[in-house]
Design a protein around this motif. Structure first.
Motif, mmCIF file in Angstrom:
data_model
loop_
_atom_site.group_PDB
_atom_site.id
_atom_site.type_symbol
_atom_site.label_atom_id
_atom_site.label_comp_id
_atom_site.label_asym_id
_atom_site.label_seq_id
_atom_site.Cartn_x
_atom_site.Cartn_y
_atom_site.Cartn_z
ATOM 1 N N SER A 202 0.193 5.640 -2.135
ATOM 2 C CA SER A 202 0.317 4.300 -1.553
ATOM 3 C C SER A 202 -0.463 4.102 -0.253
ATOM 4 O O SER A 202 -1.021 3.014 -0.056
ATOM 5 C CB SER A 202 1.798 3.968 -1.339
ATOM 6 N N PRO A 203 -0.582 5.076 0.675
ATOM 7 C CA PRO A 203 -1.382 4.817 1.879
ATOM 8 C C PRO A 203 -2.859 4.597 1.617
ATOM 9 O O PRO A 203 -3.579 4.149 2.515
ATOM 10 C CB PRO A 203 -1.152 6.079 2.721
ATOM 11 N N LEU A 204 -3.330 4.907 0.416
ATOM 12 C CA LEU A 204 -4.720 4.650 0.050
ATOM 13 C C LEU A 204 -4.837 3.457 -0.885
ATOM 14 O O LEU A 204 -5.866 3.298 -1.549
ATOM 15 C CB LEU A 204 -5.327 5.889 -0.624
ATOM 16 N N GLY A 205 -3.817 2.616 -0.919
ATOM 17 C CA GLY A 205 -3.788 1.500 -1.843
ATOM 18 C C GLY A 205 -4.252 0.182 -1.283
ATOM 19 O O GLY A 205 -4.099 -0.845 -1.955
ATOM 20 N N ASP A 206 -4.811 0.159 -0.077
ATOM 21 C CA ASP A 206 -5.303 -1.086 0.515
ATOM 22 C C ASP A 206 -6.735 -0.869 0.973
ATOM 23 O O ASP A 206 -7.016 0.031 1.775
ATOM 24 C CB ASP A 206 -4.429 -1.519 1.691
ATOM 25 N N ALA A 207 -7.654 -1.696 0.477
ATOM 26 C CA ALA A 207 -9.075 -1.518 0.795
ATOM 27 C C ALA A 207 -9.366 -1.773 2.268
ATOM 28 O O ALA A 207 -10.215 -1.098 2.865
ATOM 29 C CB ALA A 207 -9.927 -2.438 -0.083
ATOM 30 N N ALA A 208 -8.679 -2.739 2.881
ATOM 31 C CA ALA A 208 -8.924 -3.031 4.293
ATOM 32 C C ALA A 208 -8.496 -1.867 5.178
ATOM 33 O O ALA A 208 -9.187 -1.523 6.140
ATOM 34 C CB ALA A 208 -8.192 -4.311 4.685
ATOM 35 N N CYS A 209 -7.385 -1.238 4.869
ATOM 36 C CA CYS A 209 -6.944 -0.069 5.648
ATOM 37 C C CYS A 209 -7.841 1.129 5.395
ATOM 38 O O CYS A 209 -8.132 1.905 6.323
ATOM 39 C CB CYS A 209 -5.498 0.269 5.298
ATOM 40 N N ASN A 210 -8.308 1.292 4.156
ATOM 41 C CA ASN A 210 -9.221 2.387 3.860
ATOM 42 C C ASN A 210 -10.550 2.226 4.580
ATOM 43 O O ASN A 210 -11.200 3.219 4.925
ATOM 44 C CB ASN A 210 -9.459 2.483 2.352
ATOM 45 N N ALA A 211 -10.950 0.977 4.815
ATOM 46 C CA ALA A 211 -12.201 0.750 5.545
ATOM 47 C C ALA A 211 -12.100 1.263 6.976
ATOM 48 O O ALA A 211 -13.089 1.757 7.530
ATOM 49 C CB ALA A 211 -12.555 -0.737 5.529
ATOM 50 N N HIS A 212 -10.926 1.153 7.598
ATOM 51 C CA HIS A 212 -10.746 1.722 8.934
ATOM 52 C C HIS A 212 -10.970 3.223 8.920
ATOM 53 O O HIS A 212 -11.656 3.775 9.798
ATOM 54 C CB HIS A 212 -9.331 1.413 9.448
ATOM 55 N N LEU A 213 -10.405 3.902 7.914
ATOM 56 C CA LEU A 213 -10.583 5.348 7.825
ATOM 57 C C LEU A 213 -12.044 5.713 7.628
ATOM 58 O O LEU A 213 -12.544 6.665 8.247
ATOM 59 C CB LEU A 213 -9.732 5.893 6.667
ATOM 60 N N ALA A 214 -12.758 4.968 6.787
ATOM 61 C CA ALA A 214 -14.177 5.255 6.553
ATOM 62 C C ALA A 214 -14.996 5.057 7.817
ATOM 63 O O ALA A 214 -15.902 5.850 8.126
ATOM 64 C CB ALA A 214 -14.705 4.366 5.425
ATOM 65 N N VAL A 215 -14.691 4.021 8.594
ATOM 66 C CA VAL A 215 -15.439 3.766 9.828
ATOM 67 C C VAL A 215 -15.166 4.856 10.862
ATOM 68 O O VAL A 215 -16.087 5.333 11.547
ATOM 69 C CB VAL A 215 -15.091 2.374 10.381
ATOM 70 N N PHE A 216 -13.922 5.289 10.987
ATOM 71 C CA PHE A 216 -13.603 6.342 11.942
ATOM 72 C C PHE A 216 -14.276 7.658 11.560
ATOM 73 O O PHE A 216 -14.755 8.392 12.432
ATOM 74 C CB PHE A 216 -12.089 6.529 12.042
ATOM 75 N N ILE A 217 -14.299 7.975 10.275
ATOM 76 C CA ILE A 217 -14.976 9.206 9.842
ATOM 77 C C ILE A 217 -16.477 9.094 10.088
ATOM 78 O O ILE A 217 -17.120 10.069 10.510
ATOM 79 C CB ILE A 217 -14.663 9.472 8.359
#
Length: 542
Positions: free
Chosen positions: A478-493
């Motif tokens: 579930s924590p990987l179930g939202d594209a907008a939240c996943n975009a934050h993780l991709a930008v931080f990485i």
């Protein structure tokens, strides 16, 4: 008779030489090096002298396909006679790749892979669960505030909006800094070619790659591919039904006893051979890990030229319109750094122990919510104590595995060939893949839940997954179930990766020694250092 045979042999030799000369030139030679004489080899693309010819040829082929697809299509509409644009872009890209290669070889990715990335994923899971718990409360005004906005308030970033839209200008300035660091002034000054190279990188990464890899269905399908096919697929096949036997087996059968005895011996011998092979492989790995000694002070100073002073590399002369082999500056930089094909870079020499196993264990504990159950919490504490007692060996082991299994030439060649077949299946970009429908995405989600549940043995499921294994497995996805939240993780990485390779892009106080600052935050408490990373990466200087 000898006089009659001699002209025939001469004709055969001339035919063979003509056949050799008439071999068609490769796409890279025709597009990127039109002035090279036929039969000559392509100049080396990378600065490292240990780079294999296969990797050099595949990289040139991929570069030629990309330039033909994304540049030559519109440049031929502007003019059909100018054939010098692609060679000029190749010169710029070669200089960037050689300088970037030198920086990559001088960067220790162990801290990034085993400390920074697991900590960012752990913080992503924590913030997502905290935001999800506030959706129906007064913090979200009774459900009026959506989940992405609550998550954005916990992980704000100037390069991304609360809806998950990435700011192109942020990465445009970041990539421009990369080009400024990799190109000498005479090659960085012309704006036309620099803008073309920058926009190509921006389009591929920001517009194509990140929006797709952050989709929940893409992540779930990738995990399914990594897990492999389900064993139920083979069990669904109808078994071979043997005809009923009318013989009576009530009496003692010496033949069946002999078969049973030989089968047991075969099973025991197979298990013994597997144990012996595992023991030999483990012993060999331990010897290799223990022999990778830390460098001396002189070797550290020689292997860190980019940390203190990064001289501008000498680029090929633009008037020659050709790419020369790596010059002395590239050769000295490549020889002073640790080769990707040879020795393994040691852990950060400024730290006596880096505790590389701590953050991955913390990430696993957060993913499976192991701190909420006594049995899993006891198992995790036991693993942490074992890793803490063997910290120096674990640091060397993880670094050894990283540079021999992932960051190695063979794996890079495999990824390059796979990318070329995927992006250019017929020599040109294939049709864009069709996104699955909502019904198909639901099916992918259900398949992943079932496959993750099958990975845990039935007798260990109540202990490791708790009384409700389905809810625990659902909490992993579930924590990987939202594209907008996943975009934050991709930008931080992405920010952390850029800061690892270009530490001067950070704010004042972290530039030039970014790894030490991260390690000091890790040694302080090991939990709340990620906001420090977020503040650093959020204020990257353009």
């Amino acid at each position: 008779m000898s006089g009659n045979l001699r002209p025939r042999s001469t004709h055969s030799n001339s035919f063979t030489s003509n056949t050799t000369k008439q071999q068609p030139a490769t796409l890279a030679k025709r597009l990127l090096f039109p002035h090279l004489p036929p039969g000559s080899d392509l100049p080396p693309l990378f600065a490292s002298p240990t780079c294999s010819p296969e990797l050099n040829a595949e990289a040139y082929d991929f570069l030629a396909l990309a330039l033909r697809a994304f540049v030559n299509t519109w440049w031929t509409k502007v003019t059909r006679y100018d054939k010098e644009l692609l060679p000029e872009i190749t010169i710029v890209l070669t200089t960037v790749l050689r300088t970037l290669e030198t920086r990559l070889l001088s960067t220790d990715f162990s801290l990034f892979m085993f400390s920074v990335v697991p900590a960012l994923i752990t913080q992503h899971y924590r913030d997502y669960r905290h935001a999800a718990s506030k959706v129906s409360t007064s913090y979200a005004m009774g459900g009026a505030v959506p989940l992405p906005l609550l998550f954005h308030q916990m992980q704000p970033h100037v390069a991304i909006s609360p809806e998950g839209k990435i700011d192109e200008e942020y990465f445009r300035q970041a990539f421009d800094h990369v080009l400024r660091s990799c190109l000498p002034p005479q090659d960085y000054a012309p704006e036309a070619e620099r803008f073309i190279v920058r926009e190509i990188i921006l389009k591929v990464l920001v517009k194509d790659v990140i929006p797709r890899v952050t989709q929940p269905w893409f992540i779930q399908r990738t995990i399914l591919d990594l897990l492999g096919p389900s064993p139920d697929a083979e069990s669904d096949k109808p078994p071979n039904v043997l005809p009923p036997s009318h013989t009576h087996h009530a009496h003692f059968s010496f033949h069946s006893l002999l078969v049973f005895f030989l089968s047991a011996v075969q099973s025991i011998s197979g298990m013994g051979l597997a144990l012996v092979q595992t023991y030999k492989q483990t012993l060999s790995t331990i010897k290799l890990v223990n022999h990778s000694a830390r460098p001396t002070a002189t070797q550290r100073q020689a292997s860190e030229p980019w940390r203190k002073a990064r001289p501008d590399p000498v680029s090929p002369t633009r008037s020659a319109r050709s790419i020369s082999p790596p010059l002395s500056s590239y050769a000295s930089a490549a020889s002073s750094t640790l080769s990707l094909h040879a020795d393994i870079p040691p852990p950060n020499p400024q730290l006596s122990s880096s505790h590389y196993a701590r953050e991955p264990l913390t990430m696993i504990s957060e993913l499976f919510t192991m701190h909420e159950r006594f049995a899993t919490s006891a198992v995790m504490h036991t693993l942490c104590m074992i890793c803490a007692a063997t910290t120096p060996f674990m640091d060397r082991l993880l670094t050894h595995l990283l540079y021999t299994r992932i960051l190695c030439a063979s794996y890079m060649l495999f990824v390059l060939r796979l990318s070329k077949r995927t992006l250019f299946p017929n020599g040109y970009p294939g049709p864009p893949p069709i996104d699955p429908t909502p019904e198909e995405q639901t099916i992918i989600h259900q398949q992943l839940l079932r496959r993750l549940r099958e990975q845990v043995p039935a007798f260990l499921a109540p202990v490791l997954l708790g009384s409700s294994p389905e809810r625990t497995v659902e909490g992993i996805i579930s924590p990987l179930g939202d594209a907008a939240c996943n975009a934050h993780l991709a930008v931080f990485i992405m920010d952390a990766l850029l800061l690892s390779i270009f530490p001067e892009m950070g704010v004042e106080g972290s530039a030039g020694n970014a790894d030490v600052d991260v390690a000091e935050r890790l040694d302080d408490d090991g939990k709340d250092w990620t906001p420090g990373i977020s503040r650093t990466t959020s204020m990257m200087t353009p």
